[in-house]
Design a protein around this motif. Structure first.
Motif, PDB file in Angstrom:
ATOM      1  N   PRO C 103     -14.342 -77.495  31.425  1.00 21.68           N
ATOM      2  CA  PRO C 103     -14.059 -76.112  31.835  1.00 21.68           C
ATOM      3  C   PRO C 103     -12.570 -75.773  31.782  1.00 21.68           C
ATOM      4  O   PRO C 103     -12.189 -74.660  31.415  1.00 21.68           O
ATOM      5  N   THR C 104     -11.734 -76.737  32.162  1.00 23.10           N
ATOM      6  CA  THR C 104     -10.289 -76.464  32.114  1.00 23.10           C
ATOM      7  C   THR C 104      -9.834 -76.278  30.681  1.00 23.10           C
ATOM      8  O   THR C 104      -9.004 -75.416  30.386  1.00 23.10           O
ATOM      9  N   LEU C 105     -10.366 -77.081  29.792  1.00 23.43           N
ATOM     10  CA  LEU C 105      -9.990 -76.986  28.392  1.00 23.43           C
ATOM     11  C   LEU C 105     -10.310 -75.608  27.845  1.00 23.43           C
ATOM     12  O   LEU C 105      -9.487 -74.950  27.204  1.00 23.43           O
ATOM     13  N   VAL C 106     -11.540 -75.173  28.129  1.00 24.23           N
ATOM     14  CA  VAL C 106     -11.964 -73.855  27.648  1.00 24.23           C
ATOM     15  C   VAL C 106     -11.037 -72.784  28.214  1.00 24.23           C
ATOM     16  O   VAL C 106     -10.522 -71.921  27.493  1.00 24.23           O
ATOM     17  N   LEU C 107     -10.852 -72.838  29.516  1.00 21.75           N
ATOM     18  CA  LEU C 107     -10.010 -71.839  30.172  1.00 21.75           C
ATOM     19  C   LEU C 107      -8.604 -71.823  29.576  1.00 21.75           C
ATOM     20  O   LEU C 107      -8.056 -70.765  29.248  1.00 21.75           O
ATOM     21  N   SER C 108      -8.018 -73.014  29.433  1.00 25.04           N
ATOM     22  CA  SER C 108      -6.651 -73.086  28.910  1.00 25.04           C
ATOM     23  C   SER C 108      -6.570 -72.546  27.499  1.00 25.04           C
ATOM     24  O   SER C 108      -5.644 -71.816  27.145  1.00 25.04           O
ATOM     25  N   LEU C 109      -7.536 -72.901  26.685  1.00 27.60           N
ATOM     26  CA  LEU C 109      -7.526 -72.454  25.298  1.00 27.60           C
ATOM     27  C   LEU C 109      -7.546 -70.940  25.228  1.00 27.60           C
ATOM     28  O   LEU C 109      -6.744 -70.313  24.523  1.00 27.60           O
ATOM     29  N   VAL C 110      -8.512 -70.359  25.972  1.00 24.39           N
ATOM     30  CA  VAL C 110      -8.607 -68.894  25.973  1.00 24.39           C
ATOM     31  C   VAL C 110      -7.296 -68.281  26.455  1.00 24.39           C
ATOM     32  O   VAL C 110      -6.786 -67.322  25.881  1.00 24.39           O
ATOM     33  N   ALA C 111      -6.751 -68.868  27.527  1.00 23.20           N
ATOM     34  CA  ALA C 111      -5.510 -68.323  28.075  1.00 23.20           C
ATOM     35  C   ALA C 111      -4.374 -68.408  27.066  1.00 23.20           C
ATOM     36  O   ALA C 111      -3.585 -67.471  26.925  1.00 23.20           O
ATOM     37  N   VAL C 112      -4.266 -69.524  26.364  1.00 23.63           N
ATOM     38  CA  VAL C 112      -3.185 -69.674  25.392  1.00 23.63           C
ATOM     39  C   VAL C 112      -3.333 -68.644  24.272  1.00 23.63           C
ATOM     40  O   VAL C 112      -2.355 -68.014  23.850  1.00 23.63           O
ATOM     41  N   VAL C 113      -4.562 -68.479  23.793  1.00 24.82           N
ATOM     42  CA  VAL C 113      -4.776 -67.492  22.729  1.00 24.82           C
ATOM     43  C   VAL C 113      -4.393 -66.095  23.216  1.00 24.82           C
ATOM     44  O   VAL C 113      -3.689 -65.352  22.547  1.00 24.82           O
ATOM     45  N   LEU C 114      -4.876 -65.750  24.418  1.00 24.76           N
ATOM     46  CA  LEU C 114      -4.521 -64.438  24.982  1.00 24.76           C
ATOM     47  C   LEU C 114      -3.010 -64.278  25.090  1.00 24.76           C
ATOM     48  O   LEU C 114      -2.453 -63.235  24.753  1.00 24.76           O
ATOM     49  N   ALA C 115      -2.356 -65.357  25.550  1.00 24.76           N
ATOM     50  CA  ALA C 115      -0.912 -65.290  25.727  1.00 24.76           C
ATOM     51  C   ALA C 115      -0.218 -65.074  24.395  1.00 24.76           C
ATOM     52  O   ALA C 115       0.717 -64.277  24.283  1.00 24.76           O
ATOM     53  N   LEU C 116      -0.667 -65.792  23.369  1.00 24.29           N
ATOM     54  CA  LEU C 116      -0.050 -65.653  22.055  1.00 24.29           C
ATOM     55  C   LEU C 116      -0.200 -64.227  21.545  1.00 24.29           C
ATOM     56  O   LEU C 116       0.770 -63.591  21.132  1.00 24.29           O
ATOM     57  N   VAL C 117      -1.437 -63.744  21.583  1.00 25.50           N
ATOM     58  CA  VAL C 117      -1.683 -62.388  21.077  1.00 25.50           C
ATOM     59  C   VAL C 117      -0.866 -61.370  21.858  1.00 25.50           C
ATOM     60  O   VAL C 117      -0.137 -60.555  21.296  1.00 25.50           O
TER      61      VAL C 117
END
Lengths: 545, 304, 316
Positions: C103-117
């Motif tokens: 769950p942390t991996l998923v959350l972090s990934l989504v967050a990083v993508v959102l942050a980049l965009v």
């Protein structure tokens, strides 16, 4: 070449341009008229602050954000583009008016291949996609690049400065413009390289009937290459006319000032009186057989080190100036640093007034340091911004513990007087001084410990032309007054001509020729020296006159 | 072969003394120094003055909280529990009826103290590391920078968590933990600045003028290098406040009834639906403090 | 090129080893009495034990050996994948981490993508738009993002979007809808950081002389910003990518706590509270691995974007 009566490519009518600053507008250009007919070469000449760059930027519509055209018109091929929308200007840029920017080391996108950058200009012309690569190679070849197909795939950092300049020319020509604006085409590169490139450019514009607008501070360049000259001073046209006429019979004081201040080879004339070898003053500094290599970063195949200085021997005599002349990479600066004791040579020795300097530690050299000092090239970074002028000039006295506070105060006043700065400047900070004034402070600092010898590393190359003349005069006066010995390093033969008694010409780390200044300048023996002399702008006009 | 210049030109008067470049003030006897000019430029910006004043106020409130409130942060009043913000209670009251604004003001003592201690630790350690590394270079630099690089591999807050695990809970361990977490960034910036100044020509001129290394370090390098470091210190003060708040939010700070900001927000979580102000107002306050610090830092950087 | 890759990989391994060592130093050497610490994690007070029991406990935790031997043992076991046992739950740390990671991996990934965009778009607009009020806003906005405490922002978002608007659930791990608020909360500070660095970088790049050359060719501002400026401006931002990932992982500690989600972050918070040394060590090492991996990838990508690195300049 078409004569008057045809539509001029560019016409500037009573242009007023200013820069917004806080809530006012500071005028930069105040009523400039300019007209460039098809096929002619016009030079706009002026010192910094004259407004010449602003005029060029306005023609292209590329004024910085703070710039604003307050009145007047700019017509390109008859069309008024003064306040035109960017879309209109984009049509003109590249295809009607092209730009060759000033500094080739930063004028190209470092992360894009050469070919791609030229291709953008080609495409702008409307060439179909499949012909683009061929046109790119064609453009590069026309600009004089060897192996254009291979070069097109390289990145800018893989090309030398001269080749990059040619790429910029290719980009400007690729749009097939009617006018090319060349911004300060002689500032960034070595003189010999620059000469070849300008010759080439001249040929190209003559072949294609393109008009050329040169923006420069160098009258010599204007004299050599332009049909007409426009002299700008403080945003206004001081004088205009055919180049020969303006330069030989200048009417405006601004023009006369520019001519006066441009250092040229005969302004003062070599200083040596043709003394016999036996009558020469004694040697103060001897550099004997110096060699120095630097390790290169390991990049696969390729040389491990570069020989910056190769077996160089020089003599500087008391009260005289030894000039080291050479282009970039000649090893002159390294030789200076070795002579100063800032670098240790791999071989050879440096002898100052009979005492050997090489091999001595910094501590033991300290005592001797008072006797030889340094003036550096860039006055903007040669002074500690947190020190007042007084602190700057007396620093060697503090560091070497040569005087107490009262003594330092007195000395500081003395020094400012010697270099021609008013005493109240003692409390100022470098940020409040102009470039020339800062250089005077640097000179004062060098003199504070009563040295016998002063090393001058390109002392005027970072300064405006009019200021250069003043500083050179100051240096000459100081030498006579104080009996100083100078070791002068410069790439500019005209600067050297004013001060040198002896000249040593360096190339690729070795001394190619050395001798009395009058002989080196008037009857050079080495081919390279002749090449250097030929490349000095102003020669062509002079020899034609 | 001469560039023949007409005799008229030679007789022309010499050029006027160089014009002062545009942008410099004209010289008068009592013109302020660049430092004075800078101060004036700073004070002319209302945002900067406001932010600075707010920060100073908060720091003062940390030192003498009694000046800013008359309530007692520990006095419970069950009858008045969870009242919304109003005239009597500016921030409302918490679940035990304590005046929230007072708790925030007293909380500033703990949080600011902790953050300040953290910054002092970071400054001392980071500056020393950075200066030694940048000025002396060589193998010392290589070793020290490897150590710093590693420290960057473990993000500040995690390092702080590890330290708290080892040292236990409370304001002091939190301060030490946060401080240690900030050191690597400081060392890096200091080193970069020292390196930048070290290569400037006036350093070489001083060397040629006979200055010893010690003199160069103390009189030239340090005074010119501390600018960006000072800006970073102000920025990191804000970061320290946020880290301290985060750690106390997670429960590692001073034990209740102490009123650290993070703890206040954590306690208010349970009442988010009914009384959101218990969590949200203290948090907003923290945000404002850090925002002001950031603004001060950025303005200092711009006006240079 | 091969030499460059090998060099970078070797460096990554060294950093990893050093991170492990530093963690060991902090967790085992910093406390005044490691034994008391570990016993406390098991809810046992040191004073309540007899000397024999103390000695036995010491042996069990491996604390009876000299420090460097302890270190070596732990290191060797770690290299074999054995990260020890949780003091609180007695589960192997490895298992614990593995179960909480997804769950942390998923959350972090989504967050990083959102942050980049978010960061990229914000920075691009801030540099392109020429209307002063908008530019000012776009430049000042990231400041807000980095100043607000993450956990507070989470609470605020819960209050507004969950409790007031009822658009998404407030807590828990129920499907993608409960990932929205945590991911956004995590992304805000990192996207703000990224926007700040990228805006400054773009602004500086747009003042470079080659931008003038490009515009003089007749390209529009948009084309110039996209094709010429972006690539060069991205370079400094790439270098902070590792830091951004590290910051995101750190953020999960508070975010997962606020949103009551299972994951590594919450595990970290609980373990610190319980002073569960092996678990804390495991988590820190895991983060270091993530950081090092991201940096390695960045290091390997960098030469592809900046041709000045690695290419032997064949200046003729």
């Amino acid at each position: 070449m078409t004569g008057p009566g045809s539509t001029p490519v560019v016409e500037v009518l009573d242009l007023h341009v200013g820069y917004r600053w806080h809530r006012t507008v500071r005028p930069a250009v105040q009523g400039v008229d300019l007209r460039i007919d098809p096929g002619e070469t016009v030079a706009v000449v002026g010192g910094s602050g004259s407004g010449k760059t602003t005029v060029a930027q306005t023609i292209l519509g590329l004024l910085p954000a703070a710039g604003v055209v307050t009145s007047g018109q700019v017509l390109v091929e008859g069309e008024d583009v003064t306040h035109a929308h960017d879309r209109v200007l984009r049509r003109i840029r590249g295809s009607v008016v092209g730009l060759v920017p000033q500094d080739p080391t930063v004028g190209l996108n470092p992360t894009q291949r050469i070919g791609a950058q030229v291709a953008e200009a080609v495409r702008h012309r409307g060439v179909r996609e499949r012909s683009v690569s061929a046109e790119v190679v064609e453009a590069l070849s026309a600009a004089g690049l060897p192996d254009p197909a291979q070069r097109a795939r390289q990145y800018p950092h893989e090309l030398s400065g001269g080749l990059r300049q040619r790429v910029l020319i290719a980009i400007a020509l690729a749009g097939d413009p009617k006018l090319i604006i060349a911004d300060e085409p002689t500032s960034a590169l070595d003189v010999t390289v620059q000469r070849r490139i300008l010759d080439h450019l001249e040929g190209l514009v003559a072949d294609r009937g393109i008009a050329l607008l040169m923006i420069t501070h160098d009258l010599g360049v204007a004299a050599d290459r332009a049909d007409r000259v426009v002299v700008l001073d403080q945003g206004q046209v001081a004088e205009t006319g055919p180049s020969r006429q303006v330069l030989e019979h200048p009417a405006a004081p601004a023009t006369r000032r520019l001519i006066d201040d441009a250092p040229n080879l005969t302004a003062v004339g070599p200083l040596d009186r043709g003394l016999e070898e036996a009558d020469q003053p004694p040697a103060l500094l001897r550099v004997e057989g110096i060699s120095k290599s630097f390790a290169l970063p390991r990049l696969g195949a390729g040389p491990r080190s570069v020989r910056a200085v190769d077996d160089v021997s020089l003599v500087a005599r008391r009260g005289q100036t030894l000039a080291l002349v050479g282009e970039s990479g000649s090893g002159k600066t390294t030789t200076l640093r070795v002579a100063l004791g800032l670098e240790a040579p791999d071989a050879g020795r440096v002898v100052f007034d009979g005492q050997e300097l090489t091999g001595r530690s910094f501590g033991r050299l300290r005592a001797l340091r008072a006797r030889f000092q340094l003036v550096q090239q860039n006055p903007y970074s040669a002074l500690d911004p947190r020190f007042t002028v007084a602190q700057c000039v007396t620093e060697p006295l503090v560091a070497l513990r040569l005087a107490d506070r009262a003594g330092r105060k007195r000395r500081a006043v003395e020094l400012l007087e010697q270099v021609g700065l008013p005493t109240p400047y003692l409390g100022r900070y470098p940020a409040e001084l102009s470039g020339g004034q800062r250089q005077r402070v640097a000179i004062a600092r060098a003199l504070s410990a009563h040295p016998d010898l002063v090393f001058l590393d390109e002392p005027v190359s970072a300064l405006d032309v009019s200021v250069q003349a003043q500083i050179l005069r100051l240096l000459g006066d100081l030498q006579t007054e104080l009996g100083l010995t100078y070791v002068l390093v410069s790439h500019d033969l005209a600067v050297v001509a004013q001060l040198a008694h002896h000249i040593a010409v360096m190339r690729d780390g070795a001394v190619v020729e050395q001798g009395p200044a009058s002989q080196v300048l008037r009857e050079p023996r080495a081919a390279y020296t002749r090449e250097l002399l030929d490349a000095v702008p102003g020669r062509r006009h002079a020899s034609a006159g | 072969m001469t560039l023949d210049v007409s005799p008229l030109a030679r007789v022309a008067p010499p050029a006027a003394p160089e014009a002062v470049p545009a942008g410099l003030l004209t010289f008068g006897e009592d013109e302020p120094s660049p430092r004075g000019q800078r101060l004036r430029a700073l004070l002319r910006r209302p945002g900067f003055v406001l932010a600075l004043a707010f920060v100073v106020l908060v720091i003062v409130s940390a030192l003498v909280p009694r000046f800013f409130t008359t309530y007692d942060p520990y006095a419970t009043a069950p009858a008045a529990r969870l009242t919304p913000p109003g005239a009597a209670h500016w921030f409302g009251t918490d679940e035990l009826g304590r005046d929230l604004y007072t708790r925030v003001v007293f909380g500033s003592t703990l949080t600011i103290e902790a953050a300040l201690s953290a910054i002092v630790i970071a400054l001392v350690a980071g500056l020393t590391l950075g200066v030694v590394s940048g000025f002396f270079g060589g193998w010392l630099d290589a070793v020290l920078m490897r150590v710093v690089d590693v420290s960057l591999a473990v993000p500040g807050l995690l390092m702080a968590l590890a330290v708290v695990t080892a040292l236990g809970f409370g304001t002091l361990p939190v301060a030490i933990a946060v401080g240690i977490g900030i050191v690597p960034g400081f060392a890096r910036t200091t080193r970069a600045e020292v390196l930048r100044v070290k290569t400037l020509p006036y350093i070489e001129a001083a060397r040629a003028g006979g200055a010893t290394r010690r003199r160069i370090l103390l009189r030239h390098v340090l005074p010119n290098a501390w600018g960006p470091v000072a800006v970073l210190a102000v920025l990191d003060f804000g970061v320290a406040i946020l880290s301290v708040a985060a750690l106390s939010f997670l429960g590692f700070g001073a034990a209740p009834p102490a009123a650290e900001w993070g703890t206040l927000i954590a306690r208010g979580r349970d009442y988010l639906v009914t009384a959101p102000w218990v969590s949200l107002l203290p948090g907003l306050f923290v945000g404002l403090v850090v925002l002001s610090l950031n603004h001060v830092a950025r303005t200092l950087e711009e006006v240079r | 090129m091969l030499r460059y890759v090998i060099g970078r990989v070797a460096q990554a391994l060294v950093v990893l080893w050093a991170a492990y060592t530093v963690t060991f130093v902090v967790l085992y050497l910093l406390p005044s009495d490691p034994l008391a610490l570990m016993l406390a994690a098991n809810n046992v007070q040191l004073d309540s034990l007899s000397p024999d029991q103390i000695a036995a406990a010491r042996a069990r935790f491996g604390l009876d050996q000299p420090v460097h031997l302890q270190y070596l043992h732990l290191l060797v076991r770690a290299l074999h994948g054995d990260l020890g046992t949780s003091l609180a739950s007695h589960e192997p740390v490895r298992q614990l981490l593995a179960s909480r990671l997804p769950p942390t991996l998923v959350l972090s990934l989504v967050a990083v993508v959102l942050a980049l965009v978010g960061g990229v778009v914000l920075a691009f607009l801030a540099a392109y738009v020429q209307w002063r009020p908008a530019t000012l806003l776009l430049t000042r906005l990231p400041s807000l993002g980095v100043s607000l405490p993450t956990f507070w922002v989470g609470l605020l978002l819960i209050q507004v979007f969950a409790f007031t608007l009822h658009w998404v659930p407030a807590t828990g791990n129920l499907g993608w809808r409960s990932d929205v608020l945590p991911a956004v909360t995590l992304a805000i500070p990192t996207s703000a950081s990224l926007a700040q660095v990228l805006t400054r970088s773009l602004r500086d790049t747009l003042h470079e002389p080659y931008i003038t050359t490009a515009r003089a060719k007749g390209l529009s501002r948009f084309q110039v910003q996209l094709r010429h400026a972006s690539r060069n401006a991205a370079l400094p931002t790439l270098t902070i990518l590792g830091l951004l990932v590290g910051a995101t992982v750190t953020g999960t500690v508070t975010v997962e706590t606020v949103f009551s989600r299972t994951g590594i972050g919450r595990l970290a918070a609980e373990s610190v509270l319980g002073q569960d040394v092996p678990v804390v060590q495991g988590i820190v090492v895991l983060t270091a691995v993530a950081f090092v991996l991201v940096n390695l990838v960045v290091d390997l990508i960098y030469p592809l974007i900046d041709p000045r690195v690695v290419h032997a300049p064949k200046v003729v």
